[in-house]
Scaffold this motif. Sequence first.
Motif, PDB file in Angstrom:
ATOM      1  N   VAL A 113       0.863  -1.183   0.000  1.00 28.70           N
ATOM      2  CA  VAL A 113       0.000   0.000   0.000  1.00 28.70           C
ATOM      3  C   VAL A 113       0.895   1.226   0.000  1.00 28.70           C
ATOM      4  O   VAL A 113       1.614   1.498   0.964  1.00 28.70           O
ATOM      5  CB  VAL A 113      -0.935   0.005   1.221  1.00 28.70           C
ATOM      6  N   MET A 114       0.848   2.000  -1.108  1.00 27.28           N
ATOM      7  CA  MET A 114       1.740   3.133  -1.281  1.00 27.28           C
ATOM      8  C   MET A 114       1.000   4.465  -1.286  1.00 27.28           C
ATOM      9  O   MET A 114       1.604   5.514  -1.469  1.00 27.28           O
ATOM     10  CB  MET A 114       2.529   2.971  -2.587  1.00 27.28           C
ATOM     11  N   ARG A 115      -0.295   4.420  -1.087  1.00 25.33           N
ATOM     12  CA  ARG A 115      -1.086   5.644  -0.978  1.00 25.33           C
ATOM     13  C   ARG A 115      -2.228   5.381  -0.007  1.00 25.33           C
ATOM     14  O   ARG A 115      -2.606   4.226   0.228  1.00 25.33           O
ATOM     15  CB  ARG A 115      -1.654   6.061  -2.334  1.00 25.33           C
ATOM     16  N   SER A 116      -2.778   6.437   0.557  1.00 27.27           N
ATOM     17  CA  SER A 116      -3.911   6.270   1.450  1.00 27.27           C
ATOM     18  C   SER A 116      -5.115   5.741   0.678  1.00 27.27           C
ATOM     19  O   SER A 116      -5.318   6.071  -0.499  1.00 27.27           O
ATOM     20  CB  SER A 116      -4.262   7.598   2.115  1.00 27.27           C
ATOM     21  N   ILE A 117      -5.919   4.913   1.343  1.00 25.68           N
ATOM     22  CA  ILE A 117      -7.127   4.341   0.755  1.00 25.68           C
ATOM     23  C   ILE A 117      -8.293   4.790   1.616  1.00 25.68           C
ATOM     24  O   ILE A 117      -8.421   4.377   2.775  1.00 25.68           O
ATOM     25  CB  ILE A 117      -7.041   2.806   0.696  1.00 25.68           C
ATOM     26  N   LEU A 118      -9.133   5.637   1.070  1.00 21.79           N
ATOM     27  CA  LEU A 118     -10.173   6.303   1.848  1.00 21.79           C
ATOM     28  C   LEU A 118     -11.570   5.779   1.575  1.00 21.79           C
ATOM     29  O   LEU A 118     -12.540   6.302   2.127  1.00 21.79           O
ATOM     30  CB  LEU A 118     -10.111   7.817   1.591  1.00 21.79           C
ATOM     31  N   GLN A 119     -11.682   4.754   0.724  1.00 20.39           N
ATOM     32  CA  GLN A 119     -12.982   4.147   0.439  1.00 20.39           C
ATOM     33  C   GLN A 119     -12.927   2.657   0.774  1.00 20.39           C
ATOM     34  O   GLN A 119     -11.941   1.984   0.467  1.00 20.39           O
ATOM     35  CB  GLN A 119     -13.345   4.327  -1.034  1.00 20.39           C
ATOM     36  N   PRO A 120     -13.986   2.117   1.405  1.00 16.96           N
ATOM     37  CA  PRO A 120     -14.003   0.679   1.686  1.00 16.96           C
ATOM     38  C   PRO A 120     -13.897  -0.130   0.402  1.00 16.96           C
ATOM     39  O   PRO A 120     -14.271   0.326  -0.676  1.00 16.96           O
ATOM     40  CB  PRO A 120     -15.371   0.474   2.357  1.00 16.96           C
ATOM     41  N   GLY A 121     -13.382  -1.349   0.525  1.00 15.25           N
ATOM     42  CA  GLY A 121     -13.290  -2.220  -0.638  1.00 15.25           C
ATOM     43  C   GLY A 121     -12.104  -3.155  -0.544  1.00 15.25           C
ATOM     44  O   GLY A 121     -11.339  -3.140   0.421  1.00 15.25           O
ATOM     45  N   GLN A 122     -11.947  -3.980  -1.593  1.00 17.27           N
ATOM     46  CA  GLN A 122     -10.840  -4.933  -1.702  1.00 17.27           C
ATOM     47  C   GLN A 122      -9.788  -4.336  -2.628  1.00 17.27           C
ATOM     48  O   GLN A 122     -10.105  -3.898  -3.737  1.00 17.27           O
ATOM     49  CB  GLN A 122     -11.340  -6.256  -2.274  1.00 17.27           C
TER      50      GLN A 122
END
Length: 355
Positions: free
Chosen positions: A308-317
Amino acid sequence: MSVALRELHAAFGGVLHGAMDRAVARLAPLAAAGEDALSFVAHPRYRTALAASRAGVVIAPPALVADVLGRADPPPGGWACWECPDPYLTFARLTQWWREHVQPRPRRAGVHPTAWVDSSAQVHPSASIGPHAVIEAQAVVEAQVDIGPHAVVEARARVGAGTRLGPGVVIGYDCVIGARGIVHGGTIIGADGFGFAPAPLPDGTGREWIKIEQLGAVRIGDDVEIGANCCIDRGALGDTVLEDGVKLDNLIQIGHNVHVGRHTAMAGCVGIAGSARIGAFCTLGGGAIVLGHLELADHVHISAASVVMRSILQPGQYSGIFPIDDNRAWEKNAATLRQLHALRERLKALERRTT
């Protein structure tokens, strides 16, 4: 020891079919279960394994009841099926019941003669302190705690009621773990985070690293399980935090100032770099990496071996594996990869025009 199936059913509910008077002597997987054993099947894709199984009792969903009872060559009295809407969850709860009632762990309250407990520590009379364990000054060990051989609870640390520390576990100074936790052998909670400032050497040949003292602690909530040989670093200034219900597999690294939300689970060899913030109800597959200072929203699921190289702000796979390369070339390729789908659609449009 065997337990009547009706007794188990009374504890957990569901619907019994077939040979309801059977007794259960052990819990076992389908392939290894005999007629005295209880197993479970959760999905139709395991029908072949179910047909070959000799398990006397099987926990199954409604769609598989007929398959359980219709197996060939039943024993005298036939097969039994315990119908539940979620067999896996029922089986999980049953294993806890079995551990408590049929195979309880041996436990003796008190301090082993070879353990060392500082006179200023508070150890509840119902706690068990194992051989060669160490409880340092002003530490607090609450009721029903089990501390394994060679484990260390350092100064001013607190271990919540009913928590178990395996052999060789270290709870660092000022760190806290809540109630009903499990920490497996070899795990270190509260080691220094990896913080160093570069400084030029006097001779100008390079640089050295000046340690940044890690002045925070680790705060762990209730009902947290941590696998063997994990490392959870203390914060640099604030605290590293694992909220209630977090589950960590073996060989996991949690860097300093990381915050992990409640009921998040991580498989083996996950690495979380410093100051990352992981939301609640997330899952991270084995070997996944989250870089420092990033954020994952609640209900984010990361596939095994992803980086993971960036923020993930939405739920999901989310998934992502990219080969290592010279950094300049890698950045160019990564930028191109992000445009790959758009390029594919443009290429298909051009093909349609020319045909």
